[in-house]
Design a protein around this motif. Structure first.
Motif, PDB file in Angstrom:
ATOM      1  N   TYR A 185       0.363  -1.257   0.387  1.00  0.00           N
ATOM      2  CA  TYR A 185       0.128   0.095   0.069  1.00  0.00           C
ATOM      3  C   TYR A 185       0.783   1.059  -0.253  1.00  0.00           C
ATOM      4  N   PHE A 186       2.096   1.357   0.411  1.00  0.00           N
ATOM      5  CA  PHE A 186       2.989   2.360   0.726  1.00  0.00           C
ATOM      6  C   PHE A 186       3.976   2.711  -0.249  1.00  0.00           C
ATOM      7  N   GLY A 187       3.765   1.394  -0.612  1.00  0.00           N
ATOM      8  CA  GLY A 187       5.739   1.964  -1.687  1.00  0.00           C
ATOM      9  C   GLY A 187       6.636   1.815  -0.658  1.00  0.00           C
ATOM     10  N   ASN A 188       7.484   1.495   0.357  1.00  0.00           N
ATOM     11  CA  ASN A 188       8.268   2.615   1.065  1.00  0.00           C
ATOM     12  C   ASN A 188       8.911   1.467   1.715  1.00  0.00           C
ATOM     13  N   MET A 189       8.976   0.142   1.370  1.00  0.00           N
ATOM     14  CA  MET A 189       9.749  -0.875   1.285  1.00  0.00           C
ATOM     15  C   MET A 189      11.346  -1.296   1.305  1.00  0.00           C
ATOM     16  N   THR A 190      11.881  -0.541   2.070  1.00  0.00           N
ATOM     17  CA  THR A 190      13.742  -1.103   1.459  1.00  0.00           C
ATOM     18  C   THR A 190      13.906  -2.540   2.095  1.00  0.00           C
ATOM     19  N   GLU A 191      15.473  -2.729   1.562  1.00  0.00           N
ATOM     20  CA  GLU A 191      15.447  -4.321   1.112  1.00  0.00           C
ATOM     21  C   GLU A 191      15.813  -4.107   3.009  1.00  0.00           C
ATOM     22  N   ASP A 192      16.764  -3.234   3.757  1.00  0.00           N
ATOM     23  CA  ASP A 192      17.110  -2.966   5.466  1.00  0.00           C
ATOM     24  C   ASP A 192      15.568  -2.878   6.090  1.00  0.00           C
ATOM     25  N   ARG A 193      14.785  -2.593   5.501  1.00  0.00           N
ATOM     26  CA  ARG A 193      13.604  -2.319   6.769  1.00  0.00           C
ATOM     27  C   ARG A 193      12.634  -3.585   6.273  1.00  0.00           C
ATOM     28  N   TYR A 194      12.920  -4.038   5.299  1.00  0.00           N
ATOM     29  CA  TYR A 194      11.829  -5.150   5.516  1.00  0.00           C
ATOM     30  C   TYR A 194      12.737  -5.792   6.024  1.00  0.00           C
ATOM     31  N   TYR A 195      14.361  -6.958   6.044  1.00  0.00           N
ATOM     32  CA  TYR A 195      14.149  -7.877   6.945  1.00  0.00           C
ATOM     33  C   TYR A 195      15.025  -7.698   8.434  1.00  0.00           C
ATOM     34  N   ARG A 196      15.235  -6.015   8.478  1.00  0.00           N
ATOM     35  CA  ARG A 196      14.863  -5.835   9.986  1.00  0.00           C
ATOM     36  C   ARG A 196      13.572  -6.060  10.531  1.00  0.00           C
ATOM     37  N   LEU A 197      12.282  -5.634  10.153  1.00  0.00           N
ATOM     38  CA  LEU A 197      10.832  -5.753  10.196  1.00  0.00           C
ATOM     39  C   LEU A 197      10.807  -7.543  10.480  1.00  0.00           C
TER      40      LEU A 197
END
Length: 188
Positions: free
Chosen positions: A135-147
């Protein structure tokens, strides 16, 4: 009205059109499109309903539809293509293809396989990842793996988007292409 007129439906397809119209009416669905493809030929293209809130604009073959979870079947097909080509093994751990893959339960993260992802077997879910990607299109790879490292598996089947965002990342890791480009080239 315009919503009830078949889109150039041959007589032998009229029963399908009528059934679709009944579904639209019964479930108050604003619109739908039906396409039947045989080989490389479109043999039926039918649209029913309206695509605006005022109910005045009939849906057409060019009307955009949000695919949502239909993309899961395309992603699974992309993985299956890579399995057939010997580039992915269904019973191989996800970590083989995604070294950054981790969960709150690290021991389980070491064991989860590609097949587990495709079957939603461990109930992996993360609303922040799903919202950020879809929905937001703001997912970076670093954020993805941190979450992802905070995800606590349910330990049983649970349908979720996370399994398939991981499968998409496996496609990317193996092919060097985005999953969208891979599907566009190899599936569509």
């Amino acid at each position: 009205g315009a919503a009830e007129q078949p889109t150039n439906v041959p007589d032998h397809w009229k029963p399908l059109h009528d059934r679709c119209q009944a579904i639209v009416d019964e479930f108050h669905i604003p619109c739908l499109a039906v396409v039947v493809v045989k080989g490389d030929e479109i043999i039926l293209l039918d649209t029913i309903g309206v695509c605006d809130a005022a109910g005045k604009q009939a849906v057409t073959p060019r009307s955009p539809f949000y695919l949502a979870s239909v993309t899961k079947s395309f992603t699974a097909l992309g993985v299956a293509i890579l399995v057939e080509e010997g580039k992915v093994k269904l019973d191989e751990p996800v970590k083989t293809y995604l070294p950054r893959f981790t969960l709150a339960d690290q021991a389980l993260a070491e064991k989860i396989t590609v097949r587990d992802l495709l079957c939603h077997r461990h109930g992996l879910n993360s609303e922040p990842i799903s919202m950020g990607e879809a929905y937001f299109g703001n997912m970076t790879e670093d954020r993805y793996y941190r979450l992802l490292a905070m995800v606590k598996p349910r330990g049983q089947f649970a349908y979720s988007n996370l399994h398939y965002t991981l499968a998409g990342r496996i496609i990317e890791a193996v092919t060097g292409q985005s999953w969208k480009d891979f599907l566009a080239e190899r599936v569509f």
